[in-house]
Design an enzyme around this catalytic site. Structure first.
Site, PDB file in Angstrom:
ATOM      1  N   ARG A 134      -0.059  -0.794  10.779  1.00  0.00           N
ATOM      2  CA  ARG A 134      -0.099  -0.026   9.533  1.00  0.00           C
ATOM      3  C   ARG A 134      -1.159  -0.513   8.538  1.00  0.00           C
ATOM      4  NH1 ARG A 134       1.768   2.278  12.840  1.00  0.00           N
ATOM      5  NH2 ARG A 134       3.843   3.200  13.048  1.00  0.00           N
ATOM      6  N   SER A 158       8.323   7.030   5.574  1.00  0.00           N
ATOM      7  CA  SER A 158       8.906   5.689   5.595  1.00  0.00           C
ATOM      8  C   SER A 158       8.465   4.907   4.364  1.00  0.00           C
ATOM      9  CB  SER A 158       8.476   4.933   6.856  1.00  0.00           C
ATOM     10  OG  SER A 158       8.976   5.567   8.006  1.00  0.00           O
ATOM     11  N   GLU A 163       5.211   0.667   2.739  1.00  0.00           N
ATOM     12  CA  GLU A 163       4.135   1.488   3.277  1.00  0.00           C
ATOM     13  C   GLU A 163       3.541   2.362   2.185  1.00  0.00           C
ATOM     14  OE1 GLU A 163       4.341   3.743   6.860  1.00  0.00           O
ATOM     15  OE2 GLU A 163       5.944   2.516   7.692  1.00  0.00           O
TER      16      GLU A 163
END
EC number: 1.3.1.98
Length: 329
Positions: A172, A221, A291
């Site tokens: 990520r 998320s 995130e």
């Protein structure tokens, strides 16, 4: 002449003053941008980067608005939004060069039109290709680093391609040079069974609909999964699944998703995030990492208790937009 007048004079493209940003984000939260710019092409993008540097105006980059939380007070300076298509997009064998502003949802179909497969993991991800490349977006089916070969990066001095191997791709995240903005993304795919690819994407979409709150505004998320764990399980284990602050709620469907019940504020959302981080840290000793990228003029008290990634504005290649320009006319 104000800084907004000067940028409009120097940069070809679309310029919107006091542009509402909430409708341009997936979670539908946040105030306006002083100036929203959509450059006409790569040269105009570099001209914008030169202009904000010379004028001392902060710059933030907004893709499709997924994984982004805009401050209730809005974003100072310029918010850059790339066009969905840039001159220079091309297909050569299994290599596609696409605008960073291209909606992710359209890309698998574009690949399938050329008999190419390999982007199935993007089928259920919201946002734009540039944002996906910057954060190495992915699902259980794969992630961006599996297909990205090069990124065309724009700087005040021009544009140029950089190999993916030089960008430090990891879970990520990737490392973009300071001040660089992704203009185009080059991906390498392969010929394959398009019908099987479409079937796999349908199956994944159905699974997401059954397990994620896709019927309400959400940025996806909220936390990355810690090694060997699932963030949603941890948030649920500390009793926060379905917990509400104002008009924001930890979804009763999936505890790693904050959803907007209608009229939620950024402050509501951050209160939920801080509470979850504190409880999970206290019970499990795990520091959850977000995130979500914060954009705009947040109060210091709203940022207390957040991890460094979120508090610094998150995603690479963009300022937080919380600093006022020399004048805000």
């Amino acid at each position: 002449m104000t800084w907004r007048d000067e940028i409009a004079r120097r940069v070809r493209g679309e310029h919107l003053r006091d542009a509402p940003l909430a409708p341009r984000t997936a979670v539908r939260v946040g105030g306006p941008a002083d100036l929203l710019c959509r450059p006409a092409d790569g040269d105009a993008l570099s001209a914008l980067l030169r202009a904000v540097r010379e004028l001392g105006v902060p710059l933030s980059v907004l893709g499709g608005g997924a994984n982004t939380l805009v401050a209730d007070a809005g974003v100072r300076g310029v918010v850059l939004r790339l066009p969905q298509e840039f001159p220079g997009e091309s297909t050569d064998g299994g290599t596609l060069v696409l605008s960073a502003g291209a909606p992710i949802s359209r890309l698998p179909a574009r690949a399938h039109a050329h008999g190419l497969v390999g982007m199935e993991f993007l089928g259920g991800i919201p946002g734009t290709l540039g944002g996906a490349a910057a954060m190495n977006a992915g699902t259980r089916l794969g992630e961006m680093k599996d297909v990205v070969t090069r990124l065309e990066l724009a700087t005040p001095d021009g544009t140029g391609f950089v190999p993916a191997s030089a960008l430090g791709y990891a879970y990520r995240t990737c490392r973009l040079p300071p001040g660089a903005v992704i203009a185009r993304v080059e991906v390498r795919l392969h010929a394959g069974d398009v019908a099987a690819s479409e079937a796999l994407m349908r199956e994944d979409r159905e699974r997401r609909r059954a397990t994620q709150p896709l019927d309400r505004p959400t940025f996806g998320s909220t936390f990355t999964n810690p090694p060997g764990e699932y963030a949603g399980r941890l948030v649920e284990a500390v009793g926060l699944k379905g917990h509400r602050v104002g008009n924001a709620i930890w979804s009763p469907v999936h505890a790693n998703f904050v959803t907007n019940l209608g009229g939620a504020t950024a402050r509501d959302v951050l209160a939920l995030v801080r509470l979850a981080r504190a409880r999970v840290k206290e019970r499990f000793g795990i520091a959850l990492e977000t995130e979500v990228r914060l954009m705009g003029e947040f109060l210091d008290e709203d940022l207390e208790g957040l991890d460094g990634h979120a508090a610094a504005g998150g995603g690479p290649g963009a300022a937080s937009g919380g600093v006022r320009p020399p004048e805000a006319t």
